[in-house]
Design a protein around this motif. Structure first.
Motif, PDB file in Angstrom:
ATOM      1  N   ALA A  29      -9.907  10.936  13.959  1.00  0.00           N
ATOM      2  CA  ALA A  29      -9.188  10.293  15.064  1.00  0.00           C
ATOM      3  C   ALA A  29      -8.088   9.378  14.534  1.00  0.00           C
ATOM      4  O   ALA A  29      -6.976   9.325  15.091  1.00  0.00           O
ATOM      5  N   THR A  30      -8.375   8.665  13.444  1.00  0.00           N
ATOM      6  CA  THR A  30      -7.363   7.795  12.844  1.00  0.00           C
ATOM      7  C   THR A  30      -6.183   8.604  12.324  1.00  0.00           C
ATOM      8  O   THR A  30      -5.010   8.230  12.513  1.00  0.00           O
ATOM      9  N   MET A  31      -6.446   9.735  11.690  1.00  0.00           N
ATOM     10  CA  MET A  31      -5.358  10.573  11.172  1.00  0.00           C
ATOM     11  C   MET A  31      -4.479  11.105  12.305  1.00  0.00           C
ATOM     12  O   MET A  31      -3.246  11.145  12.178  1.00  0.00           O
ATOM     13  N   ARG A  32      -5.107  11.494  13.407  1.00  0.00           N
ATOM     14  CA  ARG A  32      -4.306  11.966  14.552  1.00  0.00           C
ATOM     15  C   ARG A  32      -3.441  10.837  15.092  1.00  0.00           C
ATOM     16  O   ARG A  32      -2.279  11.053  15.484  1.00  0.00           O
ATOM     17  N   ARG A  33      -3.983   9.654  15.113  1.00  0.00           N
ATOM     18  CA  ARG A  33      -3.205   8.514  15.599  1.00  0.00           C
ATOM     19  C   ARG A  33      -2.027   8.226  14.672  1.00  0.00           C
ATOM     20  O   ARG A  33      -0.902   7.981  15.147  1.00  0.00           O
TER      21      ARG A  33
END
Length: 262
Positions: free
Chosen positions: A220-224
């Protein structure tokens, strides 16, 4: 073991006007973390504080234009290559989810301190973990067998959307969990500058094998991060990177970890 002495423990370089990176060249690649010093009009900012092996605060003050100016230190997360020098600073900032480990640290100085999965990841990239994670001592009386990294109590707890104000520039706190539950970044939207801690690096390995790590949160952090309009990213390890490099690094991680896991 008798270690050579490197009395000038830290190296420093100005990476852009008002931003310096401080490093500890005599430590293993695993714990070779970046300490960032950001000059502000009303106060200065330190992002991460290294391994605590040698006194950081006097060195930071030697680099600052005005050592009497207020100074705030932020820990992007709890690992001791980033938070062991935090106790030297009066204003200590971090996320509540990592506050406990910052106060009661897990040592990270010997090969036996390294989680096996992390040691394997480092070895695969050509950085085998050694018995001792330093190659020199900061003084003749420093003993790695008796040295204990110091914990620190945070004086301010921050979360998503909180602000760090330096007077002429400000940073918004971004919650970037994955490496640890309380990993944070500092985002200057006006300038496009991101301090991302260990959320993403320009080089491999990206450590998500630690007991503190959560791959689903990391995804989720990488997508953000892929959607963030950064100009430059100053990471917790390795060199700084532009947006295209960061986006590519995030995409590589998403491809690797979104598929079947062995």
């Amino acid at each position: 073991m008798t270690l050579p002495v490197r009395e000038t423990w830290f190296d420093v370089a100005e990476v852009e006007p008002g931003i310096h990176v401080i490093t500890e060249p005599e430590v293993h690649a695993l714990i070779l973390a970046n300490v960032w010093l950001v000059r502000g009009r009303d106060r200065d900012l330190v992002v991460d504080t290294g391994n605590g092996i040698a006194p950081l605060r006097p060195f930071v003050d030697s680099v600052r234009d005005d050592p009497a100016k207020p100074l705030v230190a932020v820990a992007t997360h709890s690992h001791m290559d980033h938070a062991a020098g935090l106790w030297e600073f009066a204003e200590r900032v971090g996320h509540p989810a990592d506050a406990g480990e910052i106060e009661h640290p897990i040592p990270l100085l010997h090969g036996s301190d390294v989680w096996p999965e992390v040691a394997d990841a480092m070895a695969q990239e050509g950085f085998p973990v050694t018995d001792l994670l330093v190659t020199a001592a900061p003084s003749s009386d420093w003993n790695p067998d008796t040295y204990v990294q110091s914990g620190a109590t945070l004086t301010r707890l921050v979360d998503e959307g909180d602000a760090i104000d330096l007077g002429d520039r400000g940073f918004a706190v971004l919650s970037l969990p994955g490496h640890t539950p309380g990993s944070i970044g500092l985002w200057d939207e006006d300038d496009g500058t991101l301090f991302c801690g260990d959320a993403v690096y320009a080089e491999d390995p990206l450590i998500d094998q630690a007991p503190t790590s959560d791959i689903e949160a990391y995804l989720a952090t990488m997508r953000r991060l892929q959607d963030l309009p950064v100009r430059i990213v100053h990471a917790g390890h390795d060199r700084s990177m532009d947006r295209s490099t960061m986006v590519a690094r995030c995409a590589t991680y998403l491809e690797r970890r979104s598929g079947p896991r062995g």
